[in-house]
Design an enzyme around this catalytic site. Structure first.
Site, PDB file in Angstrom:
ATOM      1  N   LYS A  12       0.833  -1.200   0.000  1.00  0.00           N
ATOM      2  CA  LYS A  12       0.000   0.000   0.000  1.00  0.00           C
ATOM      3  C   LYS A  12       0.876   1.263   0.000  1.00  0.00           C
ATOM      4  CE  LYS A  12      -3.900  -2.247   2.402  1.00  0.00           C
ATOM      5  NZ  LYS A  12      -4.713  -2.244   3.649  1.00  0.00           N
ATOM      6  N   TYR A  52     -12.306  -2.814  -3.223  1.00  0.00           N
ATOM      7  CA  TYR A  52     -12.809  -2.780  -1.844  1.00  0.00           C
ATOM      8  C   TYR A  52     -14.338  -2.825  -1.768  1.00  0.00           C
ATOM      9  CZ  TYR A  52      -8.197  -1.995   0.252  1.00  0.00           C
ATOM     10  OH  TYR A  52      -6.897  -2.130   0.704  1.00  0.00           O
ATOM     11  N   ASN A 115      -1.712  -0.097   7.396  1.00  0.00           N
ATOM     12  CA  ASN A 115      -1.226  -1.444   7.695  1.00  0.00           C
ATOM     13  C   ASN A 115      -0.413  -2.081   6.567  1.00  0.00           C
ATOM     14  OD1 ASN A 115      -3.343  -2.013   6.017  1.00  0.00           O
ATOM     15  ND2 ASN A 115      -4.451  -3.329   7.455  1.00  0.00           N
ATOM     16  N   HIS A 118      -1.922  -5.247   1.474  1.00  0.00           N
ATOM     17  CA  HIS A 118      -3.155  -6.007   1.253  1.00  0.00           C
ATOM     18  C   HIS A 118      -2.775  -7.408   0.797  1.00  0.00           C
ATOM     19  CE1 HIS A 118      -7.078  -7.252  -0.275  1.00  0.00           C
ATOM     20  NE2 HIS A 118      -6.404  -7.755  -1.282  1.00  0.00           N
ATOM     21  N   GLU A 130      -9.471 -11.231  -7.348  1.00  0.00           N
ATOM     22  CA  GLU A 130      -8.562 -10.090  -7.234  1.00  0.00           C
ATOM     23  C   GLU A 130      -7.435 -10.155  -8.263  1.00  0.00           C
ATOM     24  OE1 GLU A 130      -7.332  -9.758  -3.149  1.00  0.00           O
ATOM     25  OE2 GLU A 130      -9.320  -9.079  -2.510  1.00  0.00           O
TER      26      GLU A 130
HETATM   27  P1  IDP Z   1      -7.463  -7.281   5.707  1.00  0.00           P
HETATM   28  O1  IDP Z   1      -6.674  -6.230   4.948  1.00  0.00           O
HETATM   29  O2  IDP Z   1      -6.662  -7.857   6.839  1.00  0.00           O
HETATM   30  O3  IDP Z   1      -8.031  -8.340   4.794  1.00  0.00           O
HETATM   31  P2  IDP Z   1     -10.159  -6.217   5.901  1.00  0.00           P
HETATM   32  O4  IDP Z   1     -11.089  -6.477   7.021  1.00  0.00           O
HETATM   33  O5  IDP Z   1     -10.432  -6.873   4.589  1.00  0.00           O
HETATM   34  O6  IDP Z   1      -8.678  -6.540   6.408  1.00  0.00           O
HETATM   35  O7  IDP Z   1     -10.125  -4.638   5.697  1.00  0.00           O
HETATM   36  C1  IDP Z   1      -9.539  -4.091   4.532  1.00  0.00           C
HETATM   37  C2  IDP Z   1      -8.682  -2.911   4.923  1.00  0.00           C
HETATM   38  O8  IDP Z   1      -9.532  -1.883   5.439  1.00  0.00           O
HETATM   39  C3  IDP Z   1      -7.672  -3.165   6.034  1.00  0.00           C
HETATM   40  O9  IDP Z   1      -6.464  -3.738   5.561  1.00  0.00           O
HETATM   41  C4  IDP Z   1      -7.442  -1.760   6.564  1.00  0.00           C
HETATM   42  O10 IDP Z   1      -6.565  -1.044   5.682  1.00  0.00           O
HETATM   43  C5  IDP Z   1      -8.837  -1.156   6.436  1.00  0.00           C
HETATM   44  N1  IDP Z   1      -9.600  -1.255   7.669  1.00  0.00           N
HETATM   45  C6  IDP Z   1     -10.272  -2.336   8.146  1.00  0.00           C
HETATM   46  N2  IDP Z   1     -10.883  -2.063   9.302  1.00  0.00           N
HETATM   47  C7  IDP Z   1     -10.596  -0.766   9.566  1.00  0.00           C
HETATM   48  C8  IDP Z   1     -10.949   0.138  10.632  1.00  0.00           C
HETATM   49  O11 IDP Z   1     -11.640  -0.210  11.572  1.00  0.00           O
HETATM   50  N3  IDP Z   1     -10.447   1.406  10.546  1.00  0.00           N
HETATM   51  C9  IDP Z   1      -9.667   1.828   9.509  1.00  0.00           C
HETATM   52  N4  IDP Z   1      -9.323   1.023   8.487  1.00  0.00           N
HETATM   53  C10 IDP Z   1      -9.774  -0.255   8.516  1.00  0.00           C
HETATM   54 MG    MG Z   2      -9.495  -8.203   3.349  1.00  0.00          MG
END
Ligand code: IDP
Ligand code: MG
Length: 153
Positions: A12, A52, A115, A118, A130
């Site tokens: 990212k 997304y 984080n 992805h 994807e």
């Molecule tokens: P993942 O990336 O571990 O698969 P997902 O639940 O699919 O997690 O969420 C996609 C992305 O959305 C996360 O990687 C993060 O960047 C963002 N995200 C998820 N939950 C939150 C939140 O509560 N606050 C801010 N960003 C979030």
């Molecule tokens: Mg995810």
């Protein structure tokens, strides 16, 4: 090799801006995963929203789409036995504050909104969808790697 899978990863914008592309790709390479596609790109809104789509309507959705468009990303496809689960385990929990040390997010990140990476999840069809979304049919390379016989039985 019937049990070989392909899975999508995206370094990212925060990973790119922080100079962690090599570190992140290197960790996955060193696990024995094989790179079959790689691209450096600026993500456009339509692709970001499609990628997304499952999060549409959630409170963090708008910020998430802005975040993935906020600078260039590196998007790639790794291949390997159980590649989806293997990559997810190296990536770590979604919230870096809760991700185990030794994982990418647990070692390199601190906050859920930044984080770093992805990775396709383990729901059936996610990785295939994807990979097709980001690379279509033509964007991947089939190649044989001499080290494969030292990585798998
Ligand atoms: P993942 O990336 O571990 O698969 P997902 O639940 O699919 O997690 O969420 C996609 C992305 O959305 C996360 O990687 C993060 O960047 C963002 N995200 C998820 N939950 C939150 C939140 O509560 N606050 C801010 N960003 C979030
Ligand atoms: Mg995810």
């Amino acid at each position: 090799m019937a049990d070989t899978e392909r899975t999508l990863i995206i370094v990212k914008p925060d990973g790119v801006q922080r100079g962690l592309v090599g570190e992140i790709l290197g960790r996955l390479e060193r696990r024995g995963l094989k790179l079959v596609a790689l691209q450096f790109k600026q993500v456009e809104r339509q692709l970001a929203e499609e990628h997304y789509a499952e999060h549409q309507g959630k409170p963090f959705y708008d910020g998430l789409v802005s975040y993935i468009m906020s600078g260039p990303v590196v998007v790639g496809v790794f291949e390997g036995v159980a590649a989806v689960a293997t990559v997810r385990s190296s990536v770590g929990a979604t919230n870096p504050a809760k991700a185990a040390p030794g994982t990418i997010r647990g070692d390199l990140g601190i906050e859920i909104g930044r984080n770093l990476i992805h990775a396709s999840d383990e729901q059936p069809g996610s990785a295939k969808r994807e990979v097709a979304l980001w690379f279509g049919q033509g964007g991947q390379l089939d190649w044989s790697r001499d080290s494969d016989r030292w990585i798998r039985e």
